[in-house]
Design a protein around this motif. Structure first.
Motif, PDB file in Angstrom:
ATOM      1  N   HIS A  96       3.907   8.661  -2.622  1.00 50.35           N
ATOM      2  CA  HIS A  96       3.615   7.378  -1.968  1.00 50.35           C
ATOM      3  C   HIS A  96       3.076   6.342  -2.958  1.00 50.35           C
ATOM      4  CE1 HIS A  96       3.119   9.383   2.264  1.00 50.35           C
ATOM      5  NE2 HIS A  96       4.299   9.622   1.708  1.00 50.35           N
ATOM      6  N   ALA A  97       2.062   6.689  -3.718  1.00 51.78           N
ATOM      7  CA  ALA A  97       1.440   5.728  -4.652  1.00 51.78           C
ATOM      8  C   ALA A  97       2.405   5.300  -5.762  1.00 51.78           C
ATOM      9  CB  ALA A  97       0.157   6.304  -5.232  1.00 51.78           C
ATOM     10  N   ASP A 105      10.542   5.883   4.955  1.00 52.70           N
ATOM     11  CA  ASP A 105      10.904   6.694   6.110  1.00 52.70           C
ATOM     12  C   ASP A 105      11.825   5.915   7.047  1.00 52.70           C
ATOM     13  OD1 ASP A 105      10.692   9.158   7.548  1.00 52.70           O
ATOM     14  OD2 ASP A 105       9.439   8.083   9.014  1.00 52.70           O
ATOM     15  N   ALA A 138       5.472   4.420   2.173  1.00 54.01           N
ATOM     16  CA  ALA A 138       5.956   5.617   2.863  1.00 54.01           C
ATOM     17  C   ALA A 138       6.626   5.251   4.178  1.00 54.01           C
ATOM     18  CB  ALA A 138       4.795   6.576   3.103  1.00 54.01           C
ATOM     19  N   ARG A 139       6.027   4.296   4.885  1.00 59.22           N
ATOM     20  CA  ARG A 139       6.597   3.879   6.172  1.00 59.22           C
ATOM     21  C   ARG A 139       7.960   3.228   5.974  1.00 59.22           C
ATOM     22  NH1 ARG A 139       6.370  -0.880   8.967  1.00 59.22           N
ATOM     23  NH2 ARG A 139       4.864  -1.749   7.514  1.00 59.22           N
ATOM     24  N   TRP A 140       8.086   2.336   4.976  1.00 59.28           N
ATOM     25  CA  TRP A 140       9.364   1.669   4.727  1.00 59.28           C
ATOM     26  C   TRP A 140      10.418   2.668   4.256  1.00 59.28           C
ATOM     27  CZ3 TRP A 140      10.936  -2.802   6.430  1.00 59.28           C
ATOM     28  CH2 TRP A 140       9.990  -3.760   6.770  1.00 59.28           C
ATOM     29  N   ALA A 186       4.984   2.920  -4.305  1.00 60.81           N
ATOM     30  CA  ALA A 186       4.395   1.619  -3.984  1.00 60.81           C
ATOM     31  C   ALA A 186       4.200   0.791  -5.245  1.00 60.81           C
ATOM     32  CB  ALA A 186       3.063   1.802  -3.260  1.00 60.81           C
ATOM     33  N   THR A 206       0.838  -1.194   0.000  1.00 59.87           N
ATOM     34  CA  THR A 206       0.000   0.000   0.000  1.00 59.87           C
ATOM     35  C   THR A 206       0.876   1.247   0.000  1.00 59.87           C
ATOM     36  OG1 THR A 206      -0.122   0.192   2.398  1.00 59.87           O
ATOM     37  CG2 THR A 206      -1.776  -1.217   1.326  1.00 59.87           C
ATOM     38  N   PRO A 207       0.339   2.368  -0.476  1.00 64.71           N
ATOM     39  CA  PRO A 207       1.116   3.602  -0.444  1.00 64.71           C
ATOM     40  C   PRO A 207       1.570   3.972   0.972  1.00 64.71           C
ATOM     41  CG  PRO A 207      -0.748   3.871  -1.895  1.00 64.71           C
ATOM     42  CD  PRO A 207      -0.914   2.541  -1.216  1.00 64.71           C
ATOM     43  N   GLN A 208       0.736   3.705   1.963  1.00 68.05           N
ATOM     44  CA  GLN A 208       1.110   4.015   3.344  1.00 68.05           C
ATOM     45  C   GLN A 208       2.292   3.150   3.793  1.00 68.05           C
ATOM     46  OE1 GLN A 208      -2.047   3.261   2.373  1.00 68.05           O
ATOM     47  NE2 GLN A 208      -2.893   5.332   2.408  1.00 68.05           N
ATOM     48  N   GLU A 209       2.268   1.874   3.409  1.00 71.60           N
ATOM     49  CA  GLU A 209       3.389   0.990   3.767  1.00 71.60           C
ATOM     50  C   GLU A 209       4.668   1.416   3.064  1.00 71.60           C
ATOM     51  OE1 GLU A 209       1.536  -3.367   4.564  1.00 71.60           O
ATOM     52  OE2 GLU A 209       1.399  -2.604   2.525  1.00 71.60           O
ATOM     53  N   ALA A 227       3.996  13.273   0.156  1.00 72.64           N
ATOM     54  CA  ALA A 227       2.729  12.540   0.059  1.00 72.64           C
ATOM     55  C   ALA A 227       2.361  12.179  -1.377  1.00 72.64           C
ATOM     56  CB  ALA A 227       1.608  13.343   0.699  1.00 72.64           C
TER      57      ALA A 227
END
Length: 72
Positions: free
Chosen positions: A27-28, A16, A12-14, A31, A7-10, A24
């Motif tokens: 992110h997509a 970071d 971004a987390r990885w 991913a 996911t885009p959130q994952e 922002a």
């Protein structure tokens, strides 16, 4: 073996976590790119190279009649 989509959130987390904070709007695309790379690597892992020697075992033989030219 299949893995769930990143996911885009994952992504971004990885990123970071690795010290590469992403804006922002990235992110997509990141991913999507990471998922594609993962699918290519998974496909390569399935290949059976059998008795193929490693690349270091090959030698390039240049023949004098071969002319290499970078012109297109």
């Amino acid at each position: 073996m299949s893995t769930p989509d990143l996911t885009p959130q994952e992504a971004a987390r990885w990123a970071d976590r690795c010290g590469l904070p992403l804006p922002a709007d990235r992110h997509a695309p990141v991913a999507t790119t990471a998922q594609y790379i993962h699918s290519v690597v998974a496909l390569l892992r399935e290949l059976d190279f059998g008795d193929v020697p490693p690349a270091a075992a090959y030698r390039v033989h240049h023949r004098e009649e071969e002319q290499f030219d970078a012109a297109v």
